[in-house]
Motif scaffolding. Structure first.
Motif, PDB file in Angstrom:
ATOM      1  N   LEU A 244      21.057  -8.001   0.866  1.00 56.24           N
ATOM      2  CA  LEU A 244      21.133  -8.082   2.333  1.00 56.24           C
ATOM      3  C   LEU A 244      19.849  -7.665   3.036  1.00 56.24           C
ATOM      4  O   LEU A 244      19.755  -7.714   4.251  1.00 56.24           O
ATOM      5  N   GLY A 245      18.859  -7.218   2.280  1.00 50.81           N
ATOM      6  CA  GLY A 245      17.623  -6.717   2.893  1.00 50.81           C
ATOM      7  C   GLY A 245      17.693  -5.213   3.063  1.00 50.81           C
ATOM      8  O   GLY A 245      18.779  -4.624   3.009  1.00 50.81           O
ATOM      9  N   ASP A 246      16.529  -4.586   3.244  1.00 54.55           N
ATOM     10  CA  ASP A 246      16.502  -3.123   3.311  1.00 54.55           C
ATOM     11  C   ASP A 246      15.322  -2.682   4.172  1.00 54.55           C
ATOM     12  O   ASP A 246      14.402  -3.471   4.422  1.00 54.55           O
ATOM     13  N   VAL A 247      15.352  -1.427   4.627  1.00 59.62           N
ATOM     14  CA  VAL A 247      14.188  -0.847   5.310  1.00 59.62           C
ATOM     15  C   VAL A 247      13.792   0.390   4.515  1.00 59.62           C
ATOM     16  O   VAL A 247      14.625   1.283   4.304  1.00 59.62           O
ATOM     17  N   ARG A 248      12.533   0.403   4.065  1.00 61.44           N
ATOM     18  CA  ARG A 248      12.105   1.506   3.188  1.00 61.44           C
ATOM     19  C   ARG A 248      12.107   2.836   3.936  1.00 61.44           C
ATOM     20  O   ARG A 248      11.918   2.894   5.148  1.00 61.44           O
ATOM     21  N   HIS A 249      12.292   3.894   3.193  1.00 61.58           N
ATOM     22  CA  HIS A 249      12.251   5.238   3.757  1.00 61.58           C
ATOM     23  C   HIS A 249      10.804   5.598   4.093  1.00 61.58           C
ATOM     24  O   HIS A 249       9.881   5.183   3.401  1.00 61.58           O
ATOM     25  N   ASP A 250      10.608   6.360   5.178  1.00 58.11           N
ATOM     26  CA  ASP A 250       9.256   6.808   5.528  1.00 58.11           C
ATOM     27  C   ASP A 250       9.233   8.337   5.481  1.00 58.11           C
ATOM     28  O   ASP A 250       9.857   8.989   6.317  1.00 58.11           O
ATOM     29  N   PRO A 251       8.544   8.932   4.516  1.00 55.43           N
ATOM     30  CA  PRO A 251       8.594  10.391   4.389  1.00 55.43           C
ATOM     31  C   PRO A 251       7.931  11.100   5.586  1.00 55.43           C
ATOM     32  O   PRO A 251       8.265  12.244   5.884  1.00 55.43           O
ATOM     33  N   PHE A 252       7.002  10.442   6.286  1.00 53.52           N
ATOM     34  CA  PHE A 252       6.290  11.129   7.396  1.00 53.52           C
ATOM     35  C   PHE A 252       7.044  10.997   8.717  1.00 53.52           C
ATOM     36  O   PHE A 252       7.145  11.931   9.483  1.00 53.52           O
ATOM     37  N   GLN A 253       7.565   9.820   8.974  1.00 50.27           N
ATOM     38  CA  GLN A 253       8.427   9.540  10.135  1.00 50.27           C
ATOM     39  C   GLN A 253       7.755   9.719  11.500  1.00 50.27           C
ATOM     40  O   GLN A 253       8.079   9.015  12.439  1.00 50.27           O
ATOM     41  N   SER A 254       6.875  10.730  11.693  1.00 50.14           N
ATOM     42  CA  SER A 254       6.236  10.921  13.002  1.00 50.14           C
ATOM     43  C   SER A 254       4.916  11.673  12.775  1.00 50.14           C
ATOM     44  O   SER A 254       4.570  12.014  11.650  1.00 50.14           O
ATOM     45  N   GLY A 255       4.186  11.887  13.862  1.00 47.28           N
ATOM     46  CA  GLY A 255       2.956  12.683  13.792  1.00 47.28           C
ATOM     47  C   GLY A 255       1.729  11.855  13.482  1.00 47.28           C
ATOM     48  O   GLY A 255       0.691  12.401  13.093  1.00 47.28           O
ATOM     49  N   SER A 290      29.666  -5.803   0.192  1.00 46.27           N
ATOM     50  CA  SER A 290      28.649  -6.856   0.111  1.00 46.27           C
ATOM     51  C   SER A 290      29.273  -8.225   0.323  1.00 46.27           C
ATOM     52  O   SER A 290      28.693  -9.090   0.978  1.00 46.27           O
ATOM     53  N   GLN A 291      30.479  -8.411  -0.223  1.00 49.73           N
ATOM     54  CA  GLN A 291      31.140  -9.711  -0.028  1.00 49.73           C
ATOM     55  C   GLN A 291      31.462  -9.931   1.444  1.00 49.73           C
ATOM     56  O   GLN A 291      31.338 -11.041   1.960  1.00 49.73           O
TER      57      GLN A 291
END
Ligand SMILES: Nc1ncnc2c1ncn2[C@@H]1O[C@H](COP(=O)(O)OP(=O)(O)OP(=O)(O)O)[C@@H](O)[C@H]1O
Length: 680
Positions: A244-255, A290-291
């Protein structure tokens, strides 16, 4: 007949009612041109082998005049390589035109994924699109989605990169000018430290600004620039993100160190197969969630991408809807139907086709030529195997006949046949042989034994170690039954029956309880009539000795009936006899599967006579080595089974005569005298 097929192939219900731009199947029939049916895909056109073809119908290679597979031309296109499965081929051709989904059910290795892949060669690739994900300045967590014609995506990204590069260069020049001026001024006023600090701040400020302009570069999510055919995505066993597709995690997120959300978006199989084919094998193993999402994607033709892991920062992001207008080819074995999400199944039923794959095909000279081409194809695909001699190809075709389990047919289980070709080729390669010969194929047949075959052989060995195999003498209530394990191996399964005073109960354990119960019920009419005993006052104990793998109730019916009758009448059963067959309530012996493998298993166990249903006679294709070891006796009635299997006249003769009389009486009852009114 042709009408029947037309109705059968029509998408069920809703398909013909759907949107205007979707042509109905009949429209498509009108649209078809000779070209559509050509090229070997559902065609009658003879295949070009680049070799002479003689009229010799008995030739194992269908009259193909070749010395080895080297002389056989293999078609380049996958659609032309598909052998048999005419119905599935026709459906795939129609579904490609109408953009319908397909559910393919059938045995493994019969070409389900091959056909799905071939479908992409029938879809137009000129309307493919690239998908770009842009940063959304209003909401960083909802990246924007734009589609452009295939090939444009790359250009857009390059243009953005060029623009950003120019902007960054200008900024860098400006930054260094400012830094030089500041450092010069700080030297001039004699405070160099202040100058360095100011220069550093300016450097960081410019770097930050440059990052901002890099963030404006879109993410090319789907790039179809170099595609020559419509996309094909196999998502068998894929986890939710891959589907279905995904969005990777971002360890920094801000700053300032974070990666912009649109750059972290990953496409799923449903998006990559946009305007192509999404193939899902073992559809029933896809989790329910998923179905459900898959159904939404099919319905909407677009699906937003979000992070699939709740704990990841990716879960905060949800893109605008991403297009996913794919044709789904769902596949599975027969049990897939039971576990498949009913709503998903009904969606395919309503807006697509369901097709059952054939396991065998009629053995004709044209088919044999195609099988010879299959061997050439496998050699070519592998790239390292020595070509097969004519005799080696003949042996493969003989094996295809044998594996079909049906007279006049060839197996369509190509994956395992391809396995045999590869093993034979590997043996030849290990010997540095110039060609793969018949002998290599024969060796490969011995080596490429399935787990079930190896297990069956282990059982035979163990049984003989412990003197468990009985192949001589007579024993009351004990029958050598026969069963199949897996697709291609048989095993002798002794069955024991004991009868005691009781209340009409059938006593067996576990899964066997059901099998035994059903079998005894099926044969109880026979037993009652013919033994003169009321089995309601008896308990019948049945045991499948050793284990119950491979025991199908139906094919054990004649064995169970024989064991029970023997136990009731206390007449021994000959142990050099084994048997397989289903049984009607009137004592007719009905056909079962896997007779060839069962007979071979009996021969290996040292049994002399094998009883099989008469209607299976034509399916027997045992190897030459077993032919002399075992006598195969086809029968059509239980009285014949008992005549062969029971020992010890005169009891046996009396019993068989009684049975024959009962059968004659039953036959008489069955006949409706001519002129008599039809029963209401
Ligand atoms: N009908 C066919 N004609 C020619 N070759 C075939 C055919 N079916 C299968 N093959 C050969 O067998 C291989 C395996 O087939 P494929 O993967 O399509 O089977 P499948 O039905 O999808 O099996 P599974 O369900 O186990 O994945 C193919 O790559 C091809 O070489």
């Amino acid at each position: 007949m042709s009408n029947e097929r037309d109705t059968e192939d029509r998408p069920v219900d809703g398909a013909s009612e759907s949107s205007d731009h979707d042509p109905g199947p009949d429209d498509v029939e009108e649209e078809s041109t000779p070209e559509d049916s050509g090229g070997g895909f559902g065609s009658d056109v003879d295949v070009e082998f680049d070799a002479e073809i003689s009229e010799d119908d008995d030739d194992l290679l269908g009259g193909l005049r070749v010395e080895s597979t080297e002389d056989i031309k293999v078609p380049e296109k996958l659609v032309d390589q598909v052998i048999g499965q005419d119905h599935a081929q026709e459906i795939v051709r129609k579904a490609a035109k109408q953009r319908r989904h397909i559910l393919m059910i059938g045995s493994p290795g019969t070409g389900k994924s091959m056909l799905a892949k071939a479908m992409t060669q029938l879809l137009p690739n000129e309307d493919l699109q690239d998908v770009l994900i842009y940063h959304n300045p209003d909401d960083g967590n909802e990246p924007k989605v734009r589609t452009v014609p295939a090939g444009k995506g790359d250009q857009i990204v390059d243009a953005h990169k060029e623009e950003a590069r120019k902007r960054n260069t200008m900024r860098t020049i400006l930054m260094w000018l400012i830094i030089i001026v500041i450092l010069g001024y700080s030297l001039f006023i004699g405070n160099i430290l202040l100058g360095i600090i100011a220069a550093a701040i300016i450097y960081l400020a410019f770097k930050y600004a440059n990052r901002g302009s890099d963030a404006m570069i879109p993410n090319l999510l789907i790039n179809n620039a170099d595609r020559t055919t419509a996309p094909f995505e196999d998502v068998t066993g894929a986890h939710a993100g891959a589907l279905l597709g995904d969005v990777r995690h971002d360890p920094f997120q801000s700053g300032g160190m974070e990666t912009p959300s649109h750059d972290r978006v990953e496409a799923g199989g449903i998006h990559k197969s946009h305007r192509g084919v999404l193939f899902i094998d073992e559809i029933n193993t896809l989790d329910v969630r998923s179905q459900q999402h898959l159904m939404t994607a099919i319905q909407e033709g677009e699906f937003s991408i979000t992070g699939q892991s709740e704990r990841s920062s990716g879960a905060m992001v949800q893109t605008e809807p991403v297009p996913c207008d794919f044709i789904m080819v769902a596949a599975g074995n027969r049990d897939a139907l039971e576990n498949m999400h009913p709503a998903l199944r009904s969606r395919i039923k309503g807006y697509g086709y369901e097709v059952f794959m054939d396991d065998t095909i009629e053995d004709t000279p044209e088919m044999r030529r195609k099988y010879a081409r299959f061997v050439a194809q496998e050699v070519e695909n592998d790239g390292r195997l020595p070509h097969f001699t004519r005799e080696a190809v003949e042996e493969v075709i003989l094996e295809a006949k044998r594996r079909s389990g049906r007279k006049g047919h060839l197996t369509l289980l190509f994956r395992s046949l391809g396995g045999l070709v590869r093993v034979a080729g590997d043996i030849a390669r290990a010997e540095d042989a110039e060609f793969t010969t018949r002998d290599h194929v024969l060796q490969a047949k011995k080596r490429s034994r399935s787990i079930e075959q190896q297990l069956a052989d282990t059982y035979i060995e163990r049984y003989s170690d412990y003197d468990m195999t009985m192949n001589e003498g007579g024993v009351v209530g004990r029958v050598n039954g026969l069963a199949v394990m897996g697709d291609d191996s048989g095993i002798v399964k002794p069955i024991m029956a004991e009868v005691t005073q009781g209340h009409g109960e059938v006593i067996a354990t576990g899964k066997l309880q059901e099998i035994a119960q059903e079998s005894v019920q099926n044969v109880s009419a026979i037993i009652k009539k013919f033994t003169n005993q009321d089995i309601n006052e008896l308990d019948v104990h049945i045991q499948f000795l050793q284990s119950y793998e491979g025991v199908e109730g139906d094919s054990a019916s004649i064995s169970i009936a024989t064991a029970v009758i023997s136990a009731l009448e206390e007449i021994p059963i000959a142990q050099d006899v084994a048997m397989t067959g289903s049984l009607s309530v009137r004592g007719d012996v009905l056909p079962v599967g896997g007779v060839t493998h069962k007979i071979e298993a009996a021969a290996k166990a040292g049994i002399d006579t094998v009883i099989i249903p008469k209607s299976n006679e034509q399916d027997v294709m045992i190897e030459d080595e077993y032919e002399e070891q075992v006598e195969v006796v086809p029968v059509s009635h239980i009285s014949e089974v008992l005549e062969i299997a029971l020992v010890g006249e005169p009891e046996k003769d009396g019993l068989v005569d009684r049975l024959k009389n009962i059968t004659t009486a039953l036959e008489r009852d069955r006949q409706v005298p001519s002129g008599s009114p039809t029963p209401q």
